[in-house]
Enzyme design. Structure first.
Site, mmCIF file in Angstrom:
data_model
loop_
_atom_site.group_PDB
_atom_site.id
_atom_site.type_symbol
_atom_site.label_atom_id
_atom_site.label_comp_id
_atom_site.label_asym_id
_atom_site.label_seq_id
_atom_site.Cartn_x
_atom_site.Cartn_y
_atom_site.Cartn_z
ATOM 1 N N HIS A 273 1.076 -1.280 -0.081
ATOM 2 C CA HIS A 273 -0.016 0.030 0.087
ATOM 3 C C HIS A 273 0.902 1.149 -0.071
ATOM 4 C CE1 HIS A 273 -0.421 -0.432 4.759
ATOM 5 N NE2 HIS A 273 0.728 -0.823 4.309
ATOM 6 N N ASN A 274 0.345 2.075 -0.497
ATOM 7 C CA ASN A 274 1.069 3.733 -0.865
ATOM 8 C C ASN A 274 2.328 3.703 -1.468
ATOM 9 O OD1 ASN A 274 -0.776 3.482 1.682
ATOM 10 N ND2 ASN A 274 -0.567 5.645 1.538
#
Lengths: 349, 349, 349
Positions: free
Chosen positions: C243-244
């Site tokens: 994620h991210n």
């Protein structure tokens, strides 16, 4: 979705300092780019400097917090900023992506399959013979649920999950897209002519409650008996769990880990990404393993931290590794000593 | 499923010592927890101690076996306990999960697709143009069989397998859920502006007979010609096979191995999990590679055993690795010698 | 497909030396087994020796090329053999596997989904609420496109791709079979009792234009904001993107790479297979990393080449590694020095 700061403060039972009419569309971390219309939070004082830089228009902070500089954003003061923001996040997530219900068309459901209230069965999903499904279960499109599979309450299977026959999935579990549960373990008996004969895998997989499994992860069925993921285990994406493996309660495993057949991992372990485990070994509770490590024998001591391939104590690995980086220099020092020794020998002869 | 010991003894042509009326519901390994109602076997004498501990209620043993202690379980004496149990296992597996037949609805089948007798086509599966499928083939739900694909007799594709256009799959193969065959090889031509142009991949994949492929494994198509998995190759889950690769007869590969483009691996090799191969290299027959190894150049000598990243001879790797673990101590010894040399020099000055 | 050499020469605006009536069915590399009926090319002079060995019946060469020996094959002389052959390859690929159009049945399309001209939607595919799809898009069978997903023009999703809600995919992208976009990031808050609470992941994934993603690769959605694959990024099979994460323009990543959460990788990087990245680090532009490396901290210098786990400069790693292989010999030299030092000490006492 749109909230005013006033509405949010009511949800969080917080006190407003600033403009209560601001409209909030999004949530953001305080140390990352926040769009206008975002709300953020400050709990850990070490992030306070971001408070004066963020574009977030509202910030949840602990009661008693006093800013050291002027702040553009409106503050919402609450008892515990972390918990309050977390509550807000749950609320936002539920509205962003509300639980689905109803049976779409077409689906394939055997006559003997049964399910509880609030069931979502996405189009092109398949329920085999004698499948039993609890309440509030969401099965997204294109899932395959094999014969005799049991799924507990409040569990979600995202698109394209495949569960082989006779496997059992608990309550409050989340299985992400492309997960495979119960494929045959990798068992082949070598024959005298060099070929291999498939060994039937007649066991199953049991996934207990509150287990999360990441996208495209594969859990093989046991040869005999059951491969087990115990309560609260969290597995990331693209993980391989071999046949007859057991993963303990609340053990967390990052992406691309591989666990070979018959290995038992204790509870509350933390396993870094791309770590590999040999087969038929046992890992004690609370063991922490850095990414890309290779575990080739049992770990008996609880709470150890390991690194390397093959892995040993993390700190000792790092000491050896620092020397490995300097190896050319160390080899040169040895060479110089050899020369010195040779000449000194000559000298003393 | 339920058998009496008497029925099992008849199937195995064995002689009963003990209660022939016991009902058997399950098979189990002798060294693992057996539920009541289980049958197990003893072939290797080193497992004999488990014979006196197991909860299995019937045990298949070799003729002439004499227990050293009292046993609760009924014995079935046969010529070869391992072979007999293996036969029983096959029989049990077939009844537990019998082959499926028939075409479920809905499916998508092009007008030009053809198939043989006893075909199982699960719901939501797709057969493209000119697909040719042999006899006794099982294609589980949600499979995609691209245009011009050929599949031989007695092959099983579990749920969600995707086979791209023009690929060929042999007889007696098993492809587990989520396998992808024939995706584009990773080929891009760097352009002067730093971007990459896709190189069309116009070859295919050929999978010969008796090949097993584990869940979510990916086999890329060749740029030109064919990527080939030869007869009897066994691949575990989540393996990556690049374009133009060749895997030899009866080579066995554990989970998460990656083979880069144009590499040829010989026959009867055994490759440990998470091993990586560079591209454009050649591995001799019978090579064995420990897990997490990195093979960066061709291996010409047959039957070698390798370990490490980059890998070299297994025994030599282990010797070096033992010293790596002791590196801080070795560095200290070097330092002491340096001090001694300095002071001895001073002494001899 | 069948072309005569005459037709091909016309397409390539080339001059024929030899029999123009030969029929061509296939394309082949000059250094690999070419079947009769194949055409190949010679651009790099170091491959010239293959020209006299190949079974290809026609060969595209640069104008002015003069063979040193007699050649059986017909030659087609063009301005730039590499570019001409590449044009031929594109042409051949398009005819071998032409773009598909039309909506097959059954599919599931929400009332609010919209799409452009020349749309292909394969059977058993699913378009959620508010899905927006551009022109010339191909979505193969059994894909799941979640609510509010946007897909740009000229993009292809092969069979069984799953895109979670709210994700954005650009134009001219190719996503291979089994790709998962937008699954939840691996975020869990540890609780005092040892369990973990799921942290909602309310961000999305943005895939810019001209991005390729290999089969069964997984891209997690951001906790907040967006995980981004920038323009021209090329990802191979079975890759994990946490994620991210942010992947820069024209960065190329081989199979089975894993990138942990919040890591930012620069543009024009080349990442070898099975490399792992720790979370929350930053990699400069143009960095090259050899396969199986482990990157545990930020790389600030552009254009570095790295190797090892943990990784450091490639050349320095190789120097240390060469000594690691000789470690037993080095340890023996140290031992001999110790003996010599001991006896010399005795000698000087």
């Amino acid at each position: 979705m749109k909230f005013t700061v006033k509405q949010i403060a009511q949800i969080l039972e917080g006190e407003i300092q600033g403009d209560e009419s601001i409209e909030i569309y999004n949530l953001a971390k305080i140390d990352e780019d926040a769009k206008p219309g975002s709300i953020s939070f400050l709990s850990n004082p070490k992030y306070e400097s971001f408070l004066y830089l963020t574009n977030a228009e509202a910030i949840v902070v602990n009661q008693g917090f006093k800013p050291k500089k002027k702040i553009r954003a409106t503050l919402i003061l609450v008892k515990d900023a972390y918990t309050a923001f977390s509550k807000l996040l749950d609320e936002y997530a539920k509205r962003l992506h509300p639980p689905k219900t109803g049976i779409e068309a077409p689906v394939f459901t055997s006559k003997s399959a049964v399910w509880g209230d609030n069931f979502y069965l996405g189009a092109f999903s398949y329920l085999g013979e004698n499948v039993q499904i609890g309440k509030n279960v969401q099965i997204y499109p294109q899932c395959h649920i094999g014969d005799n599979v049991v799924i507990g309450d409040n569990t979600t299977l995202y698109a394209g999950v495949k569960v082989y026959h006779n496997c059992v999935i608990g309550s409050h579990c989340t299985l992400h897209a492309g997960v495979v549960i119960g494929s045959d373990g990798f068992g082949f008996a070598p024959q005298p002519d060099g070929t291999y004969k498939n060994i039937p895998q007649i066991g199953n997989v049991i996934i207990e409650d509150h287990v999360n499994i990441g996208a495209n992860t594969v859990i093989d069925r046991a040869t005999f008996g059951s491969a087990i993921l115990k309560q609260g285990a969290k597995l990331d994406n693209l993980i391989q769990i071999g046949h007859n493996v057991e993963i303990g309660e609340n053990t967390v495993m990052s992406a691309q880990v591989g666990v070979s057949g018959s290995t038992k991992i204790g509870k509350n372990c933390q396993i870094g990404g791309q770590t590999g485990f040999a087969g038929h070994i046992k890992i004690a509770d609370g063991v922490r393993i850095a990414g890309q490590s290779g575990i080739i024998s049992s770990i008996k001591q609880e709470g150890l931290t390991l690194f390397g391939s093959p892995a040993f104590h993390h700190n000792e690995f790092m000491k050896s590794f620092v020397l490995f980086k300097k190896f050319p220099e160390i080899a040169k020092r040895l060479e110089q000593l050899e020369k010195a020794s040779f000449s000194s020998k000559k000298g003393t002869d």
